[in-house]
Every structure is written in structure tokens, then in C-alpha cells.
Write a protein that holds these residues in place. Structure first.
Motif, PDB file in Angstrom:
ATOM      1  N   LYS A 154       0.820  -1.207   0.000  1.00  0.00           N
ATOM      2  CA  LYS A 154       0.000   0.000   0.000  1.00  0.00           C
ATOM      3  C   LYS A 154       0.859   1.264   0.000  1.00  0.00           C
ATOM      4  O   LYS A 154       0.454   2.297  -0.534  1.00  0.00           O
ATOM      5  CB  LYS A 154      -0.924   0.002   1.204  1.00  0.00           C
ATOM      6  CG  LYS A 154      -2.006  -1.070   1.154  1.00  0.00           C
ATOM      7  CD  LYS A 154      -2.890  -1.018   2.388  1.00  0.00           C
ATOM      8  CE  LYS A 154      -3.988  -2.054   2.317  1.00  0.00           C
ATOM      9  NZ  LYS A 154      -4.865  -2.027   3.530  1.00  0.00           N
ATOM     10  N   ALA A 155       2.035   1.193   0.628  1.00  0.00           N
ATOM     11  CA  ALA A 155       2.921   2.358   0.708  1.00  0.00           C
ATOM     12  C   ALA A 155       3.746   2.557  -0.557  1.00  0.00           C
ATOM     13  O   ALA A 155       4.432   3.569  -0.704  1.00  0.00           O
ATOM     14  CB  ALA A 155       3.848   2.221   1.914  1.00  0.00           C
ATOM     15  N   THR A 156       3.689   1.606  -1.479  1.00  0.00           N
ATOM     16  CA  THR A 156       4.397   1.724  -2.747  1.00  0.00           C
ATOM     17  C   THR A 156       3.586   2.583  -3.707  1.00  0.00           C
ATOM     18  O   THR A 156       2.374   2.398  -3.823  1.00  0.00           O
ATOM     19  CB  THR A 156       4.611   0.332  -3.375  1.00  0.00           C
ATOM     20  OG1 THR A 156       5.396  -0.465  -2.486  1.00  0.00           O
ATOM     21  CG2 THR A 156       5.314   0.446  -4.715  1.00  0.00           C
ATOM     22  N   PRO A 157       4.201   3.538  -4.401  1.00  0.00           N
ATOM     23  CA  PRO A 157       3.447   4.366  -5.360  1.00  0.00           C
ATOM     24  C   PRO A 157       2.835   3.515  -6.468  1.00  0.00           C
ATOM     25  O   PRO A 157       3.499   2.653  -7.053  1.00  0.00           O
ATOM     26  CB  PRO A 157       4.510   5.319  -5.921  1.00  0.00           C
ATOM     27  CG  PRO A 157       5.577   5.358  -4.876  1.00  0.00           C
ATOM     28  CD  PRO A 157       5.602   3.980  -4.275  1.00  0.00           C
ATOM     29  N   HIS A 158       1.551   3.767  -6.745  1.00  0.00           N
ATOM     30  CA  HIS A 158       0.837   3.054  -7.803  1.00  0.00           C
ATOM     31  C   HIS A 158       0.433   4.059  -8.881  1.00  0.00           C
ATOM     32  O   HIS A 158      -0.124   5.106  -8.576  1.00  0.00           O
ATOM     33  CB  HIS A 158      -0.387   2.350  -7.233  1.00  0.00           C
ATOM     34  CG  HIS A 158      -0.044   1.256  -6.270  1.00  0.00           C
ATOM     35  ND1 HIS A 158       0.242  -0.034  -6.662  1.00  0.00           N
ATOM     36  CD2 HIS A 158       0.094   1.276  -4.918  1.00  0.00           C
ATOM     37  CE1 HIS A 158       0.529  -0.775  -5.606  1.00  0.00           C
ATOM     38  NE2 HIS A 158       0.450   0.002  -4.536  1.00  0.00           N
ATOM     39  N   PRO A 159       0.715   3.733 -10.153  1.00  0.00           N
ATOM     40  CA  PRO A 159       0.511   4.709 -11.226  1.00  0.00           C
ATOM     41  C   PRO A 159      -0.935   4.751 -11.711  1.00  0.00           C
ATOM     42  O   PRO A 159      -1.714   3.811 -11.552  1.00  0.00           O
ATOM     43  CB  PRO A 159       1.438   4.191 -12.328  1.00  0.00           C
ATOM     44  CG  PRO A 159       1.445   2.699 -12.120  1.00  0.00           C
ATOM     45  CD  PRO A 159       1.368   2.504 -10.630  1.00  0.00           C
ATOM     46  N   GLY A 160      -1.262   5.878 -12.354  1.00  0.00           N
ATOM     47  CA  GLY A 160      -2.569   6.034 -12.967  1.00  0.00           C
ATOM     48  C   GLY A 160      -2.578   7.227 -13.905  1.00  0.00           C
ATOM     49  O   GLY A 160      -1.602   7.993 -13.983  1.00  0.00           O
ATOM     50  N   SER A 161      -3.683   7.396 -14.621  1.00  0.00           N
ATOM     51  CA  SER A 161      -3.839   8.518 -15.538  1.00  0.00           C
ATOM     52  C   SER A 161      -5.297   8.931 -15.599  1.00  0.00           C
ATOM     53  O   SER A 161      -6.198   8.113 -15.384  1.00  0.00           O
ATOM     54  CB  SER A 161      -3.376   8.144 -16.964  1.00  0.00           C
ATOM     55  OG  SER A 161      -1.999   7.827 -17.000  1.00  0.00           O
ATOM     56  N   VAL A 162      -5.525  10.219 -15.889  1.00  0.00           N
ATOM     57  CA  VAL A 162      -6.874  10.725 -16.109  1.00  0.00           C
ATOM     58  C   VAL A 162      -6.868  11.557 -17.378  1.00  0.00           C
ATOM     59  O   VAL A 162      -5.932  12.317 -17.630  1.00  0.00           O
ATOM     60  CB  VAL A 162      -7.376  11.530 -14.883  1.00  0.00           C
ATOM     61  CG1 VAL A 162      -6.431  12.665 -14.545  1.00  0.00           C
ATOM     62  CG2 VAL A 162      -8.790  12.041 -15.110  1.00  0.00           C
ATOM     63  N   TRP A 163      -7.907  11.371 -18.207  1.00  0.00           N
ATOM     64  CA  TRP A 163      -8.033  12.068 -19.484  1.00  0.00           C
ATOM     65  C   TRP A 163      -9.161  13.106 -19.395  1.00  0.00           C
ATOM     66  O   TRP A 163     -10.220  12.836 -18.817  1.00  0.00           O
ATOM     67  CB  TRP A 163      -8.368  11.097 -20.599  1.00  0.00           C
ATOM     68  CG  TRP A 163      -7.255  10.226 -21.063  1.00  0.00           C
ATOM     69  CD1 TRP A 163      -6.513  10.357 -22.201  1.00  0.00           C
ATOM     70  CD2 TRP A 163      -6.769   9.018 -20.427  1.00  0.00           C
ATOM     71  NE1 TRP A 163      -5.598   9.330 -22.312  1.00  0.00           N
ATOM     72  CE2 TRP A 163      -5.739   8.494 -21.237  1.00  0.00           C
ATOM     73  CE3 TRP A 163      -7.121   8.339 -19.255  1.00  0.00           C
ATOM     74  CZ2 TRP A 163      -5.050   7.335 -20.912  1.00  0.00           C
ATOM     75  CZ3 TRP A 163      -6.429   7.186 -18.914  1.00  0.00           C
ATOM     76  CH2 TRP A 163      -5.406   6.693 -19.736  1.00  0.00           C
ATOM     77  N   PHE A 164      -8.950  14.274 -20.016  1.00  0.00           N
ATOM     78  CA  PHE A 164      -9.932  15.350 -20.037  1.00  0.00           C
ATOM     79  C   PHE A 164     -10.280  15.724 -21.474  1.00  0.00           C
ATOM     80  O   PHE A 164      -9.416  15.698 -22.355  1.00  0.00           O
ATOM     81  CB  PHE A 164      -9.383  16.605 -19.358  1.00  0.00           C
ATOM     82  CG  PHE A 164      -9.147  16.473 -17.884  1.00  0.00           C
ATOM     83  CD1 PHE A 164     -10.142  16.795 -16.967  1.00  0.00           C
ATOM     84  CD2 PHE A 164      -7.915  16.021 -17.399  1.00  0.00           C
ATOM     85  CE1 PHE A 164      -9.917  16.694 -15.607  1.00  0.00           C
ATOM     86  CE2 PHE A 164      -7.683  15.918 -16.035  1.00  0.00           C
ATOM     87  CZ  PHE A 164      -8.687  16.243 -15.132  1.00  0.00           C
ATOM     88  N   VAL A 165     -11.548  16.097 -21.680  1.00  0.00           N
ATOM     89  CA  VAL A 165     -11.950  16.758 -22.915  1.00  0.00           C
ATOM     90  C   VAL A 165     -12.780  17.978 -22.537  1.00  0.00           C
ATOM     91  O   VAL A 165     -13.276  18.076 -21.407  1.00  0.00           O
ATOM     92  CB  VAL A 165     -12.774  15.838 -23.847  1.00  0.00           C
ATOM     93  CG1 VAL A 165     -12.001  14.583 -24.208  1.00  0.00           C
ATOM     94  CG2 VAL A 165     -14.111  15.477 -23.217  1.00  0.00           C
ATOM     95  N   ARG A 166     -12.935  18.903 -23.487  1.00  0.00           N
ATOM     96  CA  ARG A 166     -13.790  20.066 -23.248  1.00  0.00           C
ATOM     97  C   ARG A 166     -15.084  19.894 -24.031  1.00  0.00           C
ATOM     98  O   ARG A 166     -15.089  19.879 -25.249  1.00  0.00           O
ATOM     99  CB  ARG A 166     -13.094  21.367 -23.631  1.00  0.00           C
ATOM    100  CG  ARG A 166     -13.980  22.597 -23.358  1.00  0.00           C
ATOM    101  CD  ARG A 166     -13.202  23.883 -23.444  1.00  0.00           C
ATOM    102  NE  ARG A 166     -12.201  23.963 -22.387  1.00  0.00           N
ATOM    103  CZ  ARG A 166     -12.472  24.296 -21.120  1.00  0.00           C
ATOM    104  NH1 ARG A 166     -13.724  24.555 -20.753  1.00  0.00           N
ATOM    105  NH2 ARG A 166     -11.502  24.348 -20.230  1.00  0.00           N
ATOM    106  N   ASP A 167     -16.182  19.780 -23.297  1.00  0.00           N
ATOM    107  CA  ASP A 167     -17.497  19.675 -23.911  1.00  0.00           C
ATOM    108  C   ASP A 167     -18.045  21.087 -24.147  1.00  0.00           C
ATOM    109  O   ASP A 167     -17.871  21.978 -23.305  1.00  0.00           O
ATOM    110  CB  ASP A 167     -18.434  18.898 -22.977  1.00  0.00           C
ATOM    111  CG  ASP A 167     -19.808  18.710 -23.575  1.00  0.00           C
ATOM    112  OD1 ASP A 167     -19.997  17.756 -24.337  1.00  0.00           O
ATOM    113  OD2 ASP A 167     -20.698  19.546 -23.271  1.00  0.00           O
ATOM    114  N   PRO A 168     -18.728  21.319 -25.295  1.00  0.00           N
ATOM    115  CA  PRO A 168     -19.220  22.670 -25.595  1.00  0.00           C
ATOM    116  C   PRO A 168     -20.160  23.235 -24.528  1.00  0.00           C
ATOM    117  O   PRO A 168     -20.210  24.452 -24.334  1.00  0.00           O
ATOM    118  CB  PRO A 168     -19.961  22.481 -26.926  1.00  0.00           C
ATOM    119  CG  PRO A 168     -19.339  21.273 -27.545  1.00  0.00           C
ATOM    120  CD  PRO A 168     -18.970  20.383 -26.405  1.00  0.00           C
TER     121      PRO A 168
END
Length: 265
Positions: free
Chosen positions: A212-226
Motif C-alpha cells: 500500500k505504501a508503494t506508489p501506484h501509477p494512474g492517468s486521467v483524461w480530459f476533454v472540453r465539452d461545448p
């Protein structure tokens, strides 16, 4: 790691849906299988925010894995990000009824309700605990920071009522959305990469502490909606116990009246 780039013109804030409720619907996949949905409603003002999420199991998975949790948070925006006022999480998970309520002030978070009660936990690191926010406030703060500063390079401690984690985020990076798992959006996006690790609230004597103390990677993606503005459309990260989790927006944003109540001005 790729170098971060300024947001392209299509991703830079133009008009913001101030004071309107934004509804988003996501599917959550665990190791590739659709187990859970989450509906998110949030409202933004220049001074603050309100957010509500409903997490619930679906389909065949609900026969042997049942979760039904309603979470809410309110707070203000400041130069550092967010200043939460309150967080509440209640419902059914892990075979029992749960309820956590946290109030925040200048001294940090204060747990006023914790059911079932937790014992046998290690002490929290004082500075990081005092500066922590709840997860919903962290996520809405990330959207706000991206919108205002066109950056997601931040670090923040996050408290869920029991455990304290640290999120280290970098970006954004120009990219293209993956097409797997039936996303509503495709094409150009901005991605922020992060690592998360638990830094406090470990169970005393737990054999999983190192994992649990080990860094775990991730990503988040964004778009712009009108209409809805900048929104997170995809999130994936490695969980220390259950492996890869993937969250994918399945429908267009829906704007309506305001069920999620923002913090007062």
C-alpha cells in the motif's frame, strides 16, 4: 515521461457552466470486467463547489458483489486548490452498512461519524493529515485547477476517514483517447499522469503495508465539452489489492437544475 504541453485552443476555457448541475455517468471495469457504475453530479461557482456521487454494482456482478454508496462534498476554491467544508459517505459495501462524515476547518479534518468504528490503526503524519482533503474535493479541485491554470502538476494528501494517501499529479500531455470499453468521446484529449500511495492509517501489523505504501501509477483524461466545459472522461489506476481499475464516461454530460448544493459564498 513525455513533456507537458500547453492546452490546445479547443481545451482552453471559454464559457463555463456556472451554477448549473452537470451529470456524468461512468462504467467502472475491474480487470476488464464491468462490475460497477458511478453517477456524478456537481455544480461549480467561482467561489466553491458541491458534488454528489452514487456508486453501485450492476449486472451479474451484483449477485456476489454488492455496493451501493452515496457520497457528497462541499467546499470553497482558493489559490492552493480546494478548501473542503464537509464530506459524507454512506450506504452498503463489504457486506455491511457504512457511514463516514468528516468536517473540515483550518486545523484539518475531523471525523464526526465512523460506522463501523475502526481500531488498531497507526498514527497519521501530522502535517499531511492537517492539510488533507477528501477524495471528491480532490477530484473537483483537479478539474478546477486544469480549467484555471491549464495545469495538473500538483501534490495533495487525501483522507477518507480511515486512511491517508498522497497523490502526485503531472501534466497535462496532448494525446488521443483510447477507444476501448465503448467511450462516448473519441479523438483529442489531455492526459494527466499520477502516482498514489497510502501514507497513514495503516492497520497495525498488516502484511499489506509495504504494497500500500508503494506508489501506484494512474492517468486521467480530459476533454472540453461545448456545454459542460472541461470534464474527466477516463480514469485508470493500479489498485494495490484488486489490480487495474478503469473508469470510462459512457454518455454525454447532462445539464439540469441543481441537486448538488455548492458551498455558500
Amino acid at each position: 515521461m513525455a513533456q507537458s504541453s500547453p492546452l490546445p485552443p479547443a481545451m482552453v476555457a471559454k464559457e463555463k457552466p456556472i451554477g448549473q448541475n452537470i451529470h456524468l455517468h461512468y462504467n467502472i471495469y475491474v480487470r476488464g470486467y464491468h462490475f460497477v457504475n458511478v453517477d456524478a453530479d456537481y455544480v461549480l461557482h467561482p467561489w466553491g463547489y458541491g458534488i454528489q456521487t452514487h456508486l453501485y454494482s450492476v449486472g451479474l456482478a451484483s449477485w456476489f458483489f454488492t455496493v451501493n454508496l452515496l457520497s457528497t462534498a462541499q467546499g470553497h476554491f482558493n489559490e492552493a486548490g480546494t478548501r473542503p467544508l464537509s464530506y459524507d459517505n454512506r450506504g452498503f459495501s463489504r457486506g455491511e452498512e457504512l457511514h463516514t462524515h468528516i468536517e473540515f476547518d483550518h486545523t484539518g479534518p475531523h471525523v464526526t461519524v465512523l460506522q463501523p468504528p475502526e481500531t488498531g490503526r497507526e498514527a497519521m503524519p501530522e502535517v499531511e493529515f492537517r492539510q488533507s482533503v477528501d477524495m471528491l474535493s480532490y477530484l473537483i479541485g483537479l478539474v478546477h485547477h486544469m480549467d484555471v491554470h491549464q495545469s495538473c502538476t500538483t501534490g495533495q494528501s487525501v483522507f477518507d476517514g480511515i486512511r491517508l494517501s498522497y497523490m502526485d499529479m503531472h501534466g497535462p500531455f496532448k494525446t488521443t483517447l483510447p477507444k476501448d470499453h465503448h467511450p462516448f468521446y473519441t479523438g483529442d484529449a489531455m492526459r494527466c499522469d499520477f502516482t498514489g500511495k497510502q501514507i497513514g492509517g495503516f492497520s497495525i501489523g498488516s502484511p499489506f503495508k509495504d504494497a500500500k505504501a508503494t506508489p501506484h501509477p494512474g492517468s486521467v483524461w480530459f476533454v472540453r465539452d461545448p456545454k459542460a466545459g472541461l470534464i474527466p472522461v477516463r480514469l485508470q489506476f493500479s489498485h494495490p489489492k484488486i489490480g487495474m481499475l478503469l473508469v470510462v464516461l459512457q454518455t454525454p454530460p447532462y445539464l439540469s437544475a441543481v441537486p448538488a448544493q455548492a458551498a455558500p459564498k
